[in-house]
Design an enzyme around this catalytic site. Sequence first.
Site, PDB file in Angstrom:
ATOM      1  N   GLU A 125      -3.209  -3.971  -0.295  1.00  0.00           N
ATOM      2  CA  GLU A 125      -4.858  -3.574  -0.494  1.00  0.00           C
ATOM      3  C   GLU A 125      -5.206  -3.582  -1.891  1.00  0.00           C
ATOM      4  O   GLU A 125      -6.594  -3.211  -2.126  1.00  0.00           O
ATOM      5  CB  GLU A 125      -4.869  -2.158   0.188  1.00  0.00           C
ATOM      6  N   ASP A 162       0.113   6.578  11.451  1.00  0.00           N
ATOM      7  CA  ASP A 162       1.005   5.965  10.203  1.00  0.00           C
ATOM      8  C   ASP A 162       1.444   7.245   9.503  1.00  0.00           C
ATOM      9  O   ASP A 162       0.379   8.133   9.124  1.00  0.00           O
ATOM     10  CB  ASP A 162       0.858   4.738   9.573  1.00  0.00           C
TER      11      ASP A 162
END
Length: 266
Positions: free
Chosen positions: A161, A70
Amino acid sequence: MPRKKASNSWIWVIFLILLTLIGGTIFLVKYSKWIKRELSDYTRKTPPWTETLKFEQVFNHFQNGILGVDISQYQGKIDFKKLSLQIKNHPIQFLVFRATMGDDGLDRRFKENWEASKNLPVVRGVYHYYRPNENSTRQAENFIQTVKLESGDLIPVLDIEKHSTIQSRERLRQGIKNWLNLVEAHYAVKPMIYTGDRFFWEVLHNQGFDEYPIWVANYNRVLEPETKNWVIWQFSEKGSIEGIGERIDLNILRGGRFQFHKLKMP
């Protein structure tokens, strides 16, 4: 008058003392060797835990795992002409790019990366970084207006997150669910959730999010994350390949081709 014969008892005392000292010395030497041997597992120098060892351990444990990377603007400008799509003997089979952040943020490298990567022999994906203090509807709209997905691309991904500093945990969950519902309605697929092991257990587990495909981050020296229903595991943030000057995140998708296909847009 005749003298008595001298006693030899003191000689035996000295002999017994010497024998005891010698025996004690031998015992101490042997005992110290035994102690050293028993404690060797704790006192010997531990070999360094390198990213190479971690990579090998992960793919030995999940032998049908599929490697992916990513990328965001933090990787800088990518030289796609020199970009290597292999690490050791494992091909990189999917690339996921950050597109948006919060209700108005745009990754400054997204459009460039998305366009330059369209002819690469990989499956591409896109994720949104969720800002927990910003409006969830506007965040979904920001992603939808920016990202156009086609058949064969990976399903959209929500990166959540962090905890909110202005609202309760329950209100945060409602916002996350709202984003997921809006994006699912637009793309007609259930999105994937990216999060950390601890955040998943503290905020998402048993709150209606376990039904989503879970992409979990855990960089520790473990055989697999605590989140057992994961489909992608981000196991390292210190990867390196030619064509990208900065460190990259490394991910393994488990379940082989069947699971890989399930994560693609229809």
